[in-house]
Every structure is written in C-alpha cells, then in structure tokens.
Scaffold this motif. Structure first.
Motif, PDB file in Angstrom:
ATOM      1  N   GLN A 225     -23.937   5.027  19.314  1.00 41.04           N
ATOM      2  CA  GLN A 225     -23.417   5.364  17.992  1.00 41.04           C
ATOM      3  C   GLN A 225     -24.532   5.877  17.086  1.00 41.04           C
ATOM      4  OE1 GLN A 225     -22.652   2.555  19.660  1.00 41.04           O
ATOM      5  NE2 GLN A 225     -20.508   3.068  20.117  1.00 41.04           N
ATOM      6  N   GLU A 226     -25.741   5.319  17.243  1.00 38.66           N
ATOM      7  CA  GLU A 226     -26.866   5.781  16.431  1.00 38.66           C
ATOM      8  C   GLU A 226     -27.257   7.214  16.799  1.00 38.66           C
ATOM      9  OE1 GLU A 226     -28.451   4.395  13.845  1.00 38.66           O
ATOM     10  OE2 GLU A 226     -26.927   2.816  13.917  1.00 38.66           O
ATOM     11  N   ILE A 227     -27.195   7.541  18.078  1.00 35.83           N
ATOM     12  CA  ILE A 227     -27.523   8.902  18.501  1.00 35.83           C
ATOM     13  C   ILE A 227     -26.450   9.873  18.021  1.00 35.83           C
ATOM     14  CG2 ILE A 227     -28.108  10.357  20.471  1.00 35.83           C
ATOM     15  CD1 ILE A 227     -30.056   8.030  19.827  1.00 35.83           C
ATOM     16  N   GLU A 228     -25.190   9.448  18.066  1.00 32.90           N
ATOM     17  CA  GLU A 228     -24.122  10.284  17.517  1.00 32.90           C
ATOM     18  C   GLU A 228     -24.362  10.550  16.035  1.00 32.90           C
ATOM     19  OE1 GLU A 228     -20.588   8.119  18.338  1.00 32.90           O
ATOM     20  OE2 GLU A 228     -20.515   8.694  20.465  1.00 32.90           O
ATOM     21  N   ARG A 229     -24.893   9.566  15.343  1.00 36.89           N
ATOM     22  CA  ARG A 229     -25.176   9.744  13.910  1.00 36.89           C
ATOM     23  C   ARG A 229     -26.268  10.784  13.703  1.00 36.89           C
ATOM     24  NH1 ARG A 229     -28.125   7.083   9.569  1.00 36.89           N
ATOM     25  NH2 ARG A 229     -29.245   5.769  11.052  1.00 36.89           N
ATOM     26  N   LEU A 230     -27.278  10.803  14.580  1.00 41.27           N
ATOM     27  CA  LEU A 230     -28.333  11.810  14.478  1.00 41.27           C
ATOM     28  C   LEU A 230     -27.769  13.217  14.650  1.00 41.27           C
ATOM     29  CD1 LEU A 230     -30.271   9.363  14.680  1.00 41.27           C
ATOM     30  CD2 LEU A 230     -31.719  10.754  16.168  1.00 41.27           C
ATOM     31  N   PHE A 231     -26.912  13.384  15.659  1.00 43.13           N
ATOM     32  CA  PHE A 231     -26.295  14.699  15.854  1.00 43.13           C
ATOM     33  C   PHE A 231     -25.462  15.069  14.635  1.00 43.13           C
ATOM     34  CE2 PHE A 231     -27.270  14.068  20.357  1.00 43.13           C
ATOM     35  CZ  PHE A 231     -27.575  15.356  20.756  1.00 43.13           C
ATOM     36  N   ALA A 232     -24.710  14.109  14.103  1.00 43.87           N
ATOM     37  CA  ALA A 232     -23.851  14.394  12.960  1.00 43.87           C
ATOM     38  C   ALA A 232     -24.662  14.800  11.731  1.00 43.87           C
ATOM     39  CB  ALA A 232     -22.982  13.179  12.641  1.00 43.87           C
ATOM     40  N   LEU A 233     -25.862  14.236  11.576  1.00 45.45           N
ATOM     41  CA  LEU A 233     -26.704  14.578  10.436  1.00 45.45           C
ATOM     42  C   LEU A 233     -27.132  16.043  10.459  1.00 45.45           C
ATOM     43  CD1 LEU A 233     -29.005  11.417  10.176  1.00 45.45           C
ATOM     44  CD2 LEU A 233     -27.504  12.296   8.376  1.00 45.45           C
ATOM     45  N   LEU A 234     -27.201  16.630  11.668  1.00 42.85           N
ATOM     46  CA  LEU A 234     -27.731  17.987  11.799  1.00 42.85           C
ATOM     47  C   LEU A 234     -26.677  19.035  12.069  1.00 42.85           C
ATOM     48  CD1 LEU A 234     -30.887  17.231  13.991  1.00 42.85           C
ATOM     49  CD2 LEU A 234     -30.820  17.667  11.541  1.00 42.85           C
ATOM     50  N   TYR A 235     -25.563  18.645  12.653  1.00 40.98           N
ATOM     51  CA  TYR A 235     -24.652  19.629  13.235  1.00 40.98           C
ATOM     52  C   TYR A 235     -24.061  20.589  12.219  1.00 40.98           C
ATOM     53  CZ  TYR A 235     -23.643  20.019  18.140  1.00 40.98           C
ATOM     54  OH  TYR A 235     -23.695  20.387  19.462  1.00 40.98           O
ATOM     55  N   SER A 236     -23.772  20.132  11.028  1.00 44.10           N
ATOM     56  CA  SER A 236     -23.158  21.017  10.039  1.00 44.10           C
ATOM     57  C   SER A 236     -24.149  22.018   9.465  1.00 44.10           C
ATOM     58  CB  SER A 236     -22.562  20.193   8.895  1.00 44.10           C
ATOM     59  OG  SER A 236     -21.526  19.361   9.370  1.00 44.10           O
ATOM     60  N   TYR A 237     -25.429  21.815   9.725  1.00 45.17           N
ATOM     61  CA  TYR A 237     -26.455  22.644   9.103  1.00 45.17           C
ATOM     62  C   TYR A 237     -27.223  23.499  10.102  1.00 45.17           C
ATOM     63  CZ  TYR A 237     -25.514  19.612   5.144  1.00 45.17           C
ATOM     64  OH  TYR A 237     -24.887  18.943   4.126  1.00 45.17           O
ATOM     65  N   CYS A 238     -27.067  23.227  11.395  1.00 40.33           N
ATOM     66  CA  CYS A 238     -27.834  23.937  12.412  1.00 40.33           C
ATOM     67  C   CYS A 238     -26.890  24.632  13.394  1.00 40.33           C
ATOM     68  CB  CYS A 238     -28.749  22.964  13.171  1.00 40.33           C
ATOM     69  SG  CYS A 238     -29.949  22.133  12.099  1.00 40.33           S
ATOM     70  N   ASP A 239     -27.465  25.504  14.229  1.00 40.86           N
ATOM     71  CA  ASP A 239     -26.665  26.225  15.218  1.00 40.86           C
ATOM     72  C   ASP A 239     -26.411  25.400  16.471  1.00 40.86           C
ATOM     73  OD1 ASP A 239     -26.796  28.337  13.499  1.00 40.86           O
ATOM     74  OD2 ASP A 239     -28.404  29.357  14.553  1.00 40.86           O
ATOM     75  N   GLY A 240     -27.243  24.407  16.726  1.00 39.38           N
ATOM     76  CA  GLY A 240     -27.104  23.594  17.921  1.00 39.38           C
ATOM     77  C   GLY A 240     -28.123  22.478  17.900  1.00 39.38           C
ATOM     78  N   ALA A 241     -28.159  21.691  18.947  1.00 43.65           N
ATOM     79  CA  ALA A 241     -29.070  20.549  18.991  1.00 43.65           C
ATOM     80  C   ALA A 241     -29.582  20.340  20.410  1.00 43.65           C
ATOM     81  CB  ALA A 241     -28.385  19.284  18.485  1.00 43.65           C
ATOM     82  N   ILE A 242     -30.764  19.761  20.497  1.00 46.01           N
ATOM     83  CA  ILE A 242     -31.416  19.442  21.764  1.00 46.01           C
ATOM     84  C   ILE A 242     -31.760  17.959  21.755  1.00 46.01           C
ATOM     85  CG2 ILE A 242     -33.535  19.788  23.104  1.00 46.01           C
ATOM     86  CD1 ILE A 242     -33.442  22.721  22.237  1.00 46.01           C
ATOM     87  N   LEU A 243     -31.541  17.305  22.883  1.00 47.90           N
ATOM     88  CA  LEU A 243     -31.795  15.872  23.010  1.00 47.90           C
ATOM     89  C   LEU A 243     -33.098  15.659  23.766  1.00 47.90           C
ATOM     90  CD1 LEU A 243     -30.599  12.950  22.688  1.00 47.90           C
ATOM     91  CD2 LEU A 243     -29.665  13.248  24.987  1.00 47.90           C
ATOM     92  N   ASP A 244     -34.038  14.915  23.170  1.00 50.37           N
ATOM     93  CA  ASP A 244     -35.339  14.640  23.776  1.00 50.37           C
ATOM     94  C   ASP A 244     -35.382  13.204  24.281  1.00 50.37           C
ATOM     95  OD1 ASP A 244     -35.995  17.157  22.903  1.00 50.37           O
ATOM     96  OD2 ASP A 244     -37.202  16.486  21.205  1.00 50.37           O
ATOM     97  N   ILE A 245     -35.716  13.038  25.565  1.00 55.48           N
ATOM     98  CA  ILE A 245     -35.856  11.702  26.140  1.00 55.48           C
ATOM     99  C   ILE A 245     -37.159  11.630  26.918  1.00 55.48           C
ATOM    100  CG2 ILE A 245     -33.373  11.317  26.298  1.00 55.48           C
ATOM    101  CD1 ILE A 245     -33.533  11.967  29.279  1.00 55.48           C
ATOM    102  N   ASP A 246     -37.743  10.442  26.978  1.00 54.84           N
ATOM    103  CA  ASP A 246     -38.970  10.199  27.737  1.00 54.84           C
ATOM    104  C   ASP A 246     -38.623   9.355  28.954  1.00 54.84           C
ATOM    105  OD1 ASP A 246     -40.678  11.573  25.957  1.00 54.84           O
ATOM    106  OD2 ASP A 246     -40.670   9.852  24.609  1.00 54.84           O
ATOM    107  N   VAL A 247     -38.821   9.940  30.125  1.00 56.34           N
ATOM    108  CA  VAL A 247     -38.455   9.295  31.381  1.00 56.34           C
ATOM    109  C   VAL A 247     -39.722   8.791  32.055  1.00 56.34           C
ATOM    110  CG1 VAL A 247     -37.331   9.580  33.611  1.00 56.34           C
ATOM    111  CG2 VAL A 247     -36.472  10.829  31.615  1.00 56.34           C
ATOM    112  N   GLY A 248     -39.849   7.480  32.127  1.00 60.12           N
ATOM    113  CA  GLY A 248     -40.970   6.858  32.815  1.00 60.12           C
ATOM    114  C   GLY A 248     -40.456   5.862  33.831  1.00 60.12           C
ATOM    115  N   SER A 249     -41.104   4.706  33.910  1.00 64.87           N
ATOM    116  CA  SER A 249     -40.586   3.654  34.772  1.00 64.87           C
ATOM    117  C   SER A 249     -39.249   3.139  34.232  1.00 64.87           C
ATOM    118  CB  SER A 249     -41.596   2.502  34.865  1.00 64.87           C
ATOM    119  OG  SER A 249     -41.918   2.028  33.565  1.00 64.87           O
ATOM    120  N   LEU A 250     -38.962   3.496  32.983  1.00 67.66           N
ATOM    121  CA  LEU A 250     -37.664   3.269  32.352  1.00 67.66           C
ATOM    122  C   LEU A 250     -37.416   4.434  31.402  1.00 67.66           C
ATOM    123  CD1 LEU A 250     -38.650   2.298  29.296  1.00 67.66           C
ATOM    124  CD2 LEU A 250     -38.880   0.096  30.420  1.00 67.66           C
ATOM    125  N   ILE A 251     -36.227   4.501  30.832  1.00 65.27           N
ATOM    126  CA  ILE A 251     -35.953   5.496  29.798  1.00 65.27           C
ATOM    127  C   ILE A 251     -36.406   4.880  28.479  1.00 65.27           C
ATOM    128  CG2 ILE A 251     -34.235   6.966  28.722  1.00 65.27           C
ATOM    129  CD1 ILE A 251     -34.697   7.470  31.712  1.00 65.27           C
TER     130      ILE A 251
END
Length: 723
Positions: A225-251
C-alpha cells in the motif's frame, strides 16, 4: 591531452549550478570532471536531494555507442589517463566496453547505453582515480518479442563484477530476472564499484498493476500500500514511473519510484515540471528554494572558447524513496547536453538523460533541401525504404505487437494519391504491393482488417484499407464489398460506428474477465466514424452523427487519439463534400486558427514547440476555410512543416495513439496515461516515424496549390518563397 575536459564544461554552466549545489560541491564535481575528456559524453547529469535538502550532489556521465570506443581504448586519438589502465575497476569497464563494441559478442546487440555514476559526498576524500558505479540499459524489445535477459547474469555481471558478488546475490538476481511478469521490463541494472557487491539495482518499467505485486513475489517484506501511494503521488504529474529495487541476498527494504517524462526538455517548458514541483512542495517532499532553483535552471548557454559550443540544461526526473519506519525522501535528477554547435542541427537537438530519452525536441531540424519537390521526394523515399522485406509498413508497438495491416492501409492511402505518383512513380507500385498483401490476409471470416493479423478485425483499420482500395480504383472488388457488408455490425443506434462490432472476440483476445465491460471499445467512436466517412459508400449515413457530435468550440473529440485535430479534420472534410460552406466547417476552421501559433504550428503537451502530426491535420482544416481568413496561416504552416523535415526525409514521431480501458466511454477524462506501455491506459508514438510522415505528406499533397512552386513548372522555387 584533450582540448576540453568535462571540467571546462562544468565551468561553463557553473552560474546555473550554484543555486542548486554548494560551491565546495561544485569543486568536487570539477575535480572529477578534469579526469575525463568532454568527448567522452554529450550529456551528463546530477543527483540532488529535494527533501531533506543536503549540500551534496552526485555526478553521472552518459555513454552511448558513439563514445564507447574511448572507454574501450579503441579510439585512435582520445584516451583516458594511463593511471586508469592500471586500476582494476576501470580494467573491468574497459573489458565490458570491448565486448560491447565487438559485433561477434552478444553484448553488442543487447546493450543500449550505460551511465557512470560518481559519489561526490563531502564526507569522502576524492581518490586520484574516481571509481564510479555503472548502470547498463538493455536494448528495448521490438516487435512484440519477449526479451531474453539471460545475458545479464551469463555475460554482463561476470564481466563487471569479476565474480566478486556476495554469496547468495547471484541466485536471487537470476530468480528476479526469470520471474519478471510478462509486461515488466528491465529498464536499467547496475551497482556501485569499489566495494563488495552486496546487491544489484534493477530499475523496472511497465504497469504498476504488475510491478507492485511482483515485489511480494520476490520476497519483499514491506507494505504494498505504501508503494501504491508513491506511484499515486507521481502519476498525475508524470508520463510514467519506474520501480527501483536492490536485489542482494534478500530484496532490500528501500524502494525507489521514479517519475519520468518522455520529452525531457519539453516537459520543462510546458509547465509539467512546475506542477510536479509545486505538488511535491505541498506534500513536504521538496524544499521551496529547490523548486525555484530547478525551474530557473532550464535553458541553454552558448560559449565561444575556441569555437561555438552549446550547453542545453534540463530536468530529467524525480525519485521518491521509501524505507519502512522512515519518512519519505525525494531526489531530483537534472543535467546538461554539451556539443559544438557544428555538431548540433539546431539549438534544441536531443539531449540524452538518464532515462535515455530526448531532452530537447529533435524534430526542430531545418531541411537542407533546396526545393519543395526535393522535400516531397525525400519523404516518399523514406516511406518506400521503411517497408519490411515483404512490403509492409509497421508502427505503434502495443500488446498485440507492431501494427502492419492498419498502418499499411494508412500509408498506402497516401502513396496511392495522384500527387504522390506525380512526384515518384514508385509510390504507385508500393501502394499496389500493399493492397496485394492486404488482400492476401483472409484468415478472418468477416473479411475485415485489424491492427495486425492477430486481433479481431476492426472498423478503423478496415476503413483505411478501403480508402487505399479506392485510391487504386478497386471499390467494386469482391473483398471491398465483403468488408463493407461486415462493417454493418459496427453501426450503433446513435448513427456512429464502433471500432469493434461485438464484445466477445476482442474480450477473448485480451483475456478479459467475463464481467469486464467492453462498452468503451464497442461504443460509437467519432474518430473511427470520421475516417470511414471518407468512403462514398457510407458517408451519407454518418453525416448526421458527425453534425451531432461536434463540440461547442468547433472540434470533434477522438477516442483512440490524444490529438483532436485528427478527428476534427476528417469530420470537417466529410461534411464539406456535401456542404463546404456550412457553419460546422466554419467553426472547425476557426478552432484550428485558435490552436495555431504565430509561427505556424500546433502545440501539444508532448510537443509544445510544435507537433508535426497535429499541425498536419490542422493544415487540412485550414484548407477548408475561406482564403481571405486562412491564406496567411496556411503559408506559415507549410513553411513550418517543411522546415521540420529531418535529414532522412521523415518527420518526428508525434502521432499519439492511446489505448483506453475497455469500459472507458470518455478517455479525455482520464489523466494517468503511461507512456510507451503496451496495454490499456497507455500512450504510444509511432516509433518508426512512418505514420507521422505519411500524415504530413498527405496534408502537403492536399495543400498542393498553396505550396511555393508551380506543380506544372519544370523547376521549383526555393523554400524561402513561402515567407
């Protein structure tokens, strides 16, 4: 060693950087910059905190295949300092670039570009040899082919990491790549050198609907739900969005969401960035002084140290950072393109940002051709050489793949015209080949044509193919009559025509649930009806519908197009056949005049400096007006369009096709379009330039009597005769 270093470039824009970063931070950037020739990159960027604001900034250098040879040590005259050749990290980078440059290597075909990113924090001592992070952009997939990312762990990471990844990281990286949802791609991957590789950063592109659930599938433990909130904060103002994740021994728990723009420089000047930054200030995610400084940063500078050089400054994107238990933070990415003026076609030549797209409107390239006929010939030649090996034209990459049937019908209609054939006799051969190919597509029992061979047939694609048949003198052919008969299923009770005649076939094709309403896609569409109204067999049946759907200001709304000029011009042209002096046409012409800039173009959100596609349709509207009202405007539009032609004869991709949700009756009310996605809710341009070029060419042919030459004369007058 070099005529210019990146330090010289930074000095040229220093007055514009100092409001954003502290003087000592600029000194650190310049210390990094003096280690590299400015020929190593045509564009570089900066990363700064929006909130909480910090006096630090990171520095990133963009490397394309043009500059790759310098890093690989293959350039005949430009070399990095010798000390770089002894450093283990730079040895890895050199080896990677050697593989990238080698046509026999897989990397040559898989790597699009890369970025070198340097930490420049005040808490760190700058080493003699700055050690970067490296971020690699895969070549975007083409033609509906599902990308194969196995080369990332088989070839790229072993080269870059020298098998120095922490235990368990490689396995998780492989699982992350293998389990990507179908509609999610890898926009970029990378990591920071100079320390044990604990994680690989993946920047994922695609629909948030698929990207967000993928986090839990990877084993991420945070709140979706928190990540959905991040997308919602930007979506009305930007053309699209990219999700950044760090993959190690865990996410790792920290997640980034980047709000991106497709046309970087244009979004700076058309107000999108001001709206976004004001929104972030309201959300306490941007300091007001940073907003003000960023908006003042945009522009360009021309310096003359030894020869003219241009520095184009622009904003790239923002990133929101989420970490459980901590407040949201935010970053901004901004940059500069620097080039000799002699290497830049115009002041607004394209600047590559970290998101890999044009920072400036690369369409503003004045045609070097001396005559109008040469411009028309170049455009036809571009279209003739843009066909695939069979003779199809393709454009618009959606979930079904690239369109060939619809696009071939559309382009063929242009080349089947007498004006095209008069300029280049090969145009007729190409149009006839297109009709032969289209007739051979007989796998639909209805006889209709579609986006390509896979989806159900649709009225819009069929209408353009039928226009091609008319242009070739085939209106009575058996196939044309069969298609006209099948189109009856697409008529709706209000007199308009629907793209899809019935819901079941298209529902099955997109795997929609039984309860999914298809009312939007199966309702009457003005843009489809207006295009079909060009056909004499059905025109009279559509005129009342077109009259009833005209907006009060004179335009007609489109369903599948973001630009109403398309549907307005087609509707007005259909009405003009029976009554060229009607009030509806006069209102449409007046609307077009109001849309026109003083210099002869129509601006859109994506092309505030002029959209060739929208402007070409605007020209067709002006041709319906009274000469005393439109003659000056027509001359200005023709001049602008001719001067926008690119060196290969094409016009910049600016036809904005949109894919509404199947139940959406009015997509003009929807404001969360995702650029370059392939499914519902997305906006797409004609990436092959074919559709826009055919549109402009057809408009110029219709304006033949207004062109600055006598078509019957042996020679043309120069373009300046339009002035």
């Amino acid at each position: 060693m070099w005529l210019f270093s990146l330090e010289n470039s930074l000095q040229a824009i220093a007055p514009h950087l100092l409001p954003l970063i502290a003087p000592d931070a600029l000194e650190r950037l310049q210390a990094i910059g003096r280690c590299f020739p400015d020929a190593l990159t045509y564009s570089y960027g900066f990363e700064a905190r929006l909130h909480p604001a910090e006096p630090t900034v990171d520095f990133a250098i963009h490397i394309t295949p043009t500059e790759r040879d310098i890093l690989a040590g293959l350039h005949p005259t430009i070399k990095l300092p010798d000390v770089f050749q002894q450093h283990p990290v730079w040895q890895r980078i050199r080896q990677f670039c050697l593989e990238w440059a080698d046509p026999s290597s897989e990397l040559h075909y898989q790597v699009n570009d890369l970025w070198l990113e340097f930490d420049a924090h005040q808490s760190q001592n700058l080493p003699d040899v700055p050690v970067p992070g490296l971020f690699v952009s895969p070549v975007p997939p083409q033609g509906g082919i599902v990308p194969d990312y196995t080369w990332i762990w088989r070839k790229a990471l072993p080269l870059l990491c020298d098998n120095d990844m922490a235990e368990g990281v490689e396995l998780n990286v492989i699982q992350c790549i293998q389990n990507l949802p179908t509609q999610v791609g890898i926009f970029q991957f990378g990591f920071m050198f100079g320390r044990k590789i604990e994680a690989v950063r993946f920047c994922l592109s695609g629909s948030p609907i698929q990207m967000i659930p993928h986090l839990n599938q990877l084993g991420w433990q945070g709140s979706l739900q928190e990540i959905e909130r991040l997308f919602a904060l930007l979506y009305s103002y930007c053309d699209g969005a990219i999700l950044d994740i760090d993959v190690g021994s865990l996410i790792y728990p920290r997640i980034g969401v980047e709000g991106i723009y497709i046309s970087r420089y244009l979004s700076c000047v058309n107000g999108q960035w001001a709206s976004l930054l004001n929104h972030l200030v309201e959300q306490n995610l941007c300091e007001p002084f940073m907003r003000d400084a960023l908006l003042k940063y945009v522009g360009y500078t021309v310096n003359k140290p030894l020869h003219q050089r241009i520095y184009i400054r622009g904003l790239s994107h923002v990133k929101l950072l989420y970490q459980p238990g901590k407040p949201l933070s935010s970053k901004v990415y901004f940059g500069v393109m620097h080039k000799p003026i002699s290497a830049s076609p115009t002041l607004s030549a394209g600047l590559q940002t970290r998101a890999g797209t044009s920072l400036a409107n690369s369409a503003a390239v004045a045609s070097p051709r001396a005559t109008v006929t040469q411009s028309l010939q170049a455009a036809i030649t571009f279209l003739l050489t843009s066909r695939d090996s069979q003779g199809w034209w393709t454009d618009f990459h959606l979930g079904a793949g690239l369109s060939d049937e619809w696009v071939t019908g559309y382009v063929g209609t242009t080349l089947a015209s007498d004006s095209a054939i008069a300029v280049n006799a090969q145009a007729l051969d190409a149009a006839q080949t297109a009709w032969t190919l289209l007739q051979a597509r007989r796998h639909r029992i209805t006889g209709l044509w579609g986006f390509n061979r896979f989806p159900p047939g649709d009225a819009d694609s069929t209408g353009w193919v039928l226009q091609l048949a008319h242009g070739l003198g085939e209106p009575q052919s058996e196939r044309v009559q069969q298609a006209l008969q099948s189109l009856r299923e697409h008529w709706r009770s209000n007199g308009g025509v629907s793209t899809y005649g019935s819901a079941s076939p298209i529902r099955s094709f997109i795997y929609a649930a039984p309860e999914q309403s298809m009312e939007g896609w199966c309702g009457s569409h003005v843009c489809v009806s207006a295009a079909l109204a060009a056909l004499p067999e059905v025109r009279d049946q559509l005129l009342d519908y077109l009259r009833s759907t005209q907006n009060s200001e004179g335009s007609w709304s489109a369903y599948w197009w973001h630009d109403p000029e398309y549907s307005t011009a087609l509707a007005a042209e259909a009405l003009a056949v029976s009554d060229e002096s009607s009030e509806a046409i006069a209102n449409a012409v007046q609307w077009a005049l109001q849309r026109l800039s003083p210099t002869g173009f129509i601006a859109t959100n994506d092309h505030p400096l002029g959209s060739p596609f929208a402007t070409a349709w605007g020209l067709r509207l002006l041709l319906l007006g009274k000469p005393e009202q439109t003659e000056t405007a027509i001359a200005a539009v023709i001049r602008w369009l001719l001067n926008q032609q690119q060196l290969d004869g094409s016009w910049e991709s600016s036809a904005r096709l949109r894919v509404p949700f199947p139940d959406d009756l009015d997509p003009n009310q929807f404001d969360r379009w995702v650029y370059h996605d392939k499914i519902e809710g997305s906006l797409n341009f004609d990436q092959h330039h074919v559709f826009t070029t055919a549109t402009v060419l057809q408009a110029l042919f219709k304006a033949k009597s207004h062109l600055p030459f006598n078509a019957d004369a042996e020679s043309d007058r120069p373009l300046t005769a339009v002035d």
